[in-house]
Design a protein around this motif. Structure first.
Motif, PDB file in Angstrom:
ATOM      1  N   CYS A 131     -10.039 -45.016  46.853  1.00 14.47           N
ATOM      2  CA  CYS A 131     -10.433 -44.212  48.012  1.00 14.47           C
ATOM      3  C   CYS A 131     -10.777 -42.796  47.542  1.00 14.47           C
ATOM      4  O   CYS A 131      -9.906 -42.058  47.089  1.00 14.47           O
ATOM      5  N   ILE A 132     -12.057 -42.441  47.656  1.00 16.30           N
ATOM      6  CA  ILE A 132     -12.531 -41.134  47.202  1.00 16.30           C
ATOM      7  C   ILE A 132     -12.850 -40.281  48.429  1.00 16.30           C
ATOM      8  O   ILE A 132     -13.636 -40.682  49.281  1.00 16.30           O
ATOM      9  N   GLY A 133     -12.238 -39.099  48.510  1.00 18.45           N
ATOM     10  CA  GLY A 133     -12.456 -38.235  49.664  1.00 18.45           C
ATOM     11  C   GLY A 133     -11.709 -38.730  50.890  1.00 18.45           C
ATOM     12  O   GLY A 133     -12.209 -38.636  52.009  1.00 18.45           O
ATOM     13  N   ALA A 134     -10.499 -39.250  50.677  1.00 15.26           N
ATOM     14  CA  ALA A 134      -9.695 -39.732  51.809  1.00 15.26           C
ATOM     15  C   ALA A 134      -9.224 -38.541  52.643  1.00 15.26           C
ATOM     16  O   ALA A 134      -8.888 -37.489  52.101  1.00 15.26           O
ATOM     17  N   LYS A 135      -9.219 -38.732  53.976  1.00 19.56           N
ATOM     18  CA  LYS A 135      -8.808 -37.657  54.895  1.00 19.56           C
ATOM     19  C   LYS A 135      -7.785 -38.190  55.890  1.00 19.56           C
ATOM     20  O   LYS A 135      -8.017 -38.215  57.097  1.00 19.56           O
ATOM     21  N   PRO A 136      -6.643 -38.663  55.386  1.00 16.98           N
ATOM     22  CA  PRO A 136      -5.683 -39.301  56.300  1.00 16.98           C
ATOM     23  C   PRO A 136      -5.135 -38.307  57.311  1.00 16.98           C
ATOM     24  O   PRO A 136      -4.892 -37.145  56.985  1.00 16.98           O
ATOM     25  N   THR A 137      -4.948 -38.766  58.532  1.00 16.21           N
ATOM     26  CA  THR A 137      -4.376 -37.923  59.583  1.00 16.21           C
ATOM     27  C   THR A 137      -2.868 -38.095  59.646  1.00 16.21           C
ATOM     28  O   THR A 137      -2.180 -37.363  60.319  1.00 16.21           O
ATOM     29  N   ARG A 138      -2.356 -39.141  58.959  1.00 22.65           N
ATOM     30  CA  ARG A 138      -0.907 -39.300  58.824  1.00 22.65           C
ATOM     31  C   ARG A 138      -0.623 -39.571  57.361  1.00 22.65           C
ATOM     32  O   ARG A 138      -1.523 -39.936  56.608  1.00 22.65           O
ATOM     33  N   LEU A 139       0.634 -39.396  56.954  1.00 27.39           N
ATOM     34  CA  LEU A 139       0.971 -39.598  55.547  1.00 27.39           C
ATOM     35  C   LEU A 139       0.921 -41.083  55.203  1.00 27.39           C
ATOM     36  O   LEU A 139       1.571 -41.889  55.858  1.00 27.39           O
ATOM     37  N   PRO A 140       0.146 -41.454  54.198  1.00 28.79           N
ATOM     38  CA  PRO A 140       0.118 -42.862  53.797  1.00 28.79           C
ATOM     39  C   PRO A 140       1.442 -43.257  53.151  1.00 28.79           C
ATOM     40  O   PRO A 140       2.054 -42.464  52.450  1.00 28.79           O
ATOM     41  N   GLU A 150       5.383 -35.179  57.984  1.00 27.85           N
ATOM     42  CA  GLU A 150       6.480 -36.092  57.640  1.00 27.85           C
ATOM     43  C   GLU A 150       6.799 -37.028  58.808  1.00 27.85           C
ATOM     44  O   GLU A 150       7.161 -38.186  58.608  1.00 27.85           O
ATOM     45  N   ALA A 151       6.650 -36.493  60.006  1.00 28.93           N
ATOM     46  CA  ALA A 151       6.979 -37.293  61.193  1.00 28.93           C
ATOM     47  C   ALA A 151       5.992 -38.444  61.397  1.00 28.93           C
ATOM     48  O   ALA A 151       6.282 -39.380  62.138  1.00 28.93           O
ATOM     49  N   THR A 152       4.838 -38.394  60.703  1.00 27.80           N
ATOM     50  CA  THR A 152       3.838 -39.450  60.877  1.00 27.80           C
ATOM     51  C   THR A 152       4.074 -40.617  59.938  1.00 27.80           C
ATOM     52  O   THR A 152       3.377 -41.620  59.984  1.00 27.80           O
ATOM     53  N   LYS A 153       5.042 -40.447  59.037  1.00 30.59           N
ATOM     54  CA  LYS A 153       5.265 -41.479  58.024  1.00 30.59           C
ATOM     55  C   LYS A 153       6.119 -42.584  58.625  1.00 30.59           C
ATOM     56  O   LYS A 153       7.177 -42.326  59.182  1.00 30.59           O
ATOM     57  N   SER A 154       5.679 -43.823  58.465  1.00 29.24           N
ATOM     58  CA  SER A 154       6.399 -44.911  59.138  1.00 29.24           C
ATOM     59  C   SER A 154       7.512 -45.483  58.280  1.00 29.24           C
ATOM     60  O   SER A 154       8.386 -46.176  58.769  1.00 29.24           O
ATOM     61  N   GLY A 155       7.495 -45.223  56.992  1.00 30.07           N
ATOM     62  CA  GLY A 155       8.546 -45.773  56.130  1.00 30.07           C
ATOM     63  C   GLY A 155       9.263 -44.659  55.395  1.00 30.07           C
ATOM     64  O   GLY A 155       9.154 -43.504  55.752  1.00 30.07           O
TER      65      GLY A 155
END
Lengths: 276, 265
Positions: free
Chosen positions: B64-73, B257-262
């Protein structure tokens, strides 16, 4: 010889394509991991496999714990985002349930080994491993001198699995396979292998183009089995979400030999009603 | 001294991990291309994008090049990375076409063990490779990230078990045996620029390449760092204190951090 892929059941495909002692690659980089096929290999009691995979993940932790593997060829053996693969660690640290030979590379090295295999070349070249302890422990990493510049580079031999198994989103009625999202090293792993099995979410009449897709023509694939959800707890983009809770829960199951054995007997072996 | 109610100390307002992550995020700038490992590096890189470095280009080894996640992967192969990337390429391509030729400015790595020349072990703990005390995950992308990125930033919690005199295994090379070793080994990138810990920041000495304590995080003392280091620690003559987290940095980190599910590591 452009023989089309045959469409069959998962059980028949594993029975006919995966043999004791084979070199087996189940690929899928976090996404599209062929878990259902791995579980079928456990159910059919395959032994002495050389398991090849960049990131062993839970699927190989399960195969190793179940005693299917004699050797592991890999580059990163953790539970992504969670921690250790405890069955893998138990095998390496305590020879349980049996000793596990390791052949360890970096991701770049493994990826290039598949590329060489897919290309029909004996080895691959990369600028890698220099200064690390890996070449000392992995005889399959050798220096090679560029005949044009004199630069010393790393050489790694081609990977040519007896069988590669992947999971893809879908195939068409002719057996052409389509996948998208993170497609990892699956194309190379299939083309490097003598035989291949693709489990798919569904078979459709015709493949609609998707951005970033990889298509494997039917004659490049040996067998296709329809296994909806066959990547769970990994995911199939457009069909399912990664089951992160499963990855977290696996930590406790895999830490303890008895808990793992209970999982194996009750969750994996019992539901299909197979006797031992 | 009066016995009145103590004001909260700085150290109580944020955790050491938060300070470490924020200090690491500050090292990344808009326009940089950054090869991101999962865990602490990914959190810091995404914090940088969400605060001062919106143009930071994140590259994950899953292609993944130029990833723009809105939550922490949660993993380097999280679907949100592919969904938001400028391009999703194969794993051979990300290593061969993008990392190997030196197209990526910064490699962002973690470590299980680290030595005074910022060499990294993520393979085994214990004397023997064949029967290690602890089998770690292994190399992943790190050896080539450490070799080929323009420079490397390491983020790792500092303890005596982590910061050791001698590595049990060299998985990824920092400065090898010292000044000049990277050149001798043919490593093209310039190597570690900075090691950011929960106690402070270490940087290589310009002459010897040995890690030297250059910054203490607020509330930490040189002795805290010495006690967490398995070799005689070099301390910079111009030792300074890290700027404390701003409200904006802290709030952004906490909402990420609150967006991380694990859980992480």
């Amino acid at each position: 010889m452009a023989e089309p892929a045959r469409v069959t059941t998962l059980a028949e495909a594993v029975a006919s394509l995966v043999h004791d002692g084979d070199v087996v690659a189940l690929e899928g980089f976090t996404h599209l991991i062929p878990f259902a096929a791995g579980h079928e290999i456990i159910r059919q009691g395959r032994r002495d496999l050389t398991l090849v995979r960049m990131t062993p993940d839970l699927v190989y932790d399960q195969l190793i714990g179940a005693g299917c593997a004699a050797k592991l060829v890999f580059s990163w053996g953790g539970n992504p985002g969670v921690g250790s693969l405890h069955r893998f660690r138990d095998a390496v640290e305590h020879n349980w349930p049996r000793p596990l030979e390791l052949e360890e590379h970096s991701h770049a090295g493994m990826a290039n080994r598949y590329v060489a295999g897919a290309s029909g070349l004996p080895f691959a070249i990369l600028r890698g491993y220099s200064g690390t302890d890996l070449p000392e422990r992995t005889p399959n990493i050798k220096p090679v001198t560029c005949p044009f510049t004199g630069e010393v580079l790393a050489a790694v031999p081609a990977l040519q699995p007896d069988v590669t198994i992947i999971h893809a989103q879908r195939a068409d009625a002719d057996g052409n396979v389509q996948m998208w999202g993170i497609t990892g090293v699956q194309k190379e792993a299939v083309l490097a292998a003598r035989r291949s099995l693709v489990t798919v979410e569904e078979i459709v009449d015709a493949l609609t183009p998707v951005p970033g897709q990889v298509v494997l023509p039917t004659w490049a694939v040996t067998a296709i089995a329809v296994v909806p959800g066959g990547a769970h707890p990994s995911y199939a983009q457009g069909y399912s979400e990664r089951d992160n809770d499963y990855y977290v829960a696996w930590d406790a199951i895999s830490r303890d030999r008895e808990a793992f054995d209970r999982w194996l007997q009750e969750q994996l072996l019992a539901p299909v009603g197979g006797a031992g | 001294m009066s016995a009145s109610v103590q004001p909260p100390t700085l150290a109580q307002e944020w955790s050491a991990d938060e300070m470490m992550t924020i200090a690491a995020a500050r090292q990344l700038h808009a326009g940089d291309t950054c090869f991101v490992g999962i865990g602490l590096p990914s959190t810091a890189a995404n914090l940088a994008r969400a605060t001062h470095a919106q143009g930071l280009v994140l590259i994950y080894e899953s292609g993944c090049i130029g990833a723009k996640p809105t939550r922490l992967p949660l993993s380097i192969g999280d679907g949100v990375l592919a969904d938001t990337a400028d391009a999703v390429v194969s794993v051979p391509e990300v290593f061969n076409y993008w990392l190997q030729p030196g197209r990526i400015d910064i490699g962002f790595l973690g470590a299980a063990q680290l030595d005074r020349f910022a060499n990294i072990n993520t393979t085994v703990i214990g004397d023997t490779y064949d029967r290690p005390r602890v089998r770690l995950p292994g190399a992943g992308g790190a050896p080539e990230i450490a070799a080929s990125c323009g420079e490397v930033v390491v983020i790792v919690r500092q303890t005596k078990r982590t910061f050791v005199e001698t590595l049990d295994f060299v998985t990824s090379v920092g400065f090898g045996t010292g000044a000049g070793d990277r050149e001798r080994l043919g490593l093209r990138g310039s190597g570690p620029r900075m090691v950011i810990t929960d106690l402070g920041i270490l940087q290589p000495d310009p002459q010897t390449c040995e890690l030297t304590l250059t910054h203490l995080h607020p509330g930490k003392a040189v002795d805290d760092v010495r006690e967490a280091t398995g070799w005689p620690l070099a301390v910079s003559a111009s030792l300074s204190t890290t700027e404390p987290p701003t409200d904006h940095e802290l709030a952004t980190l906490r909402s990420l951090e609150a967006t991380k599910s694990g859980t992480d590591s």
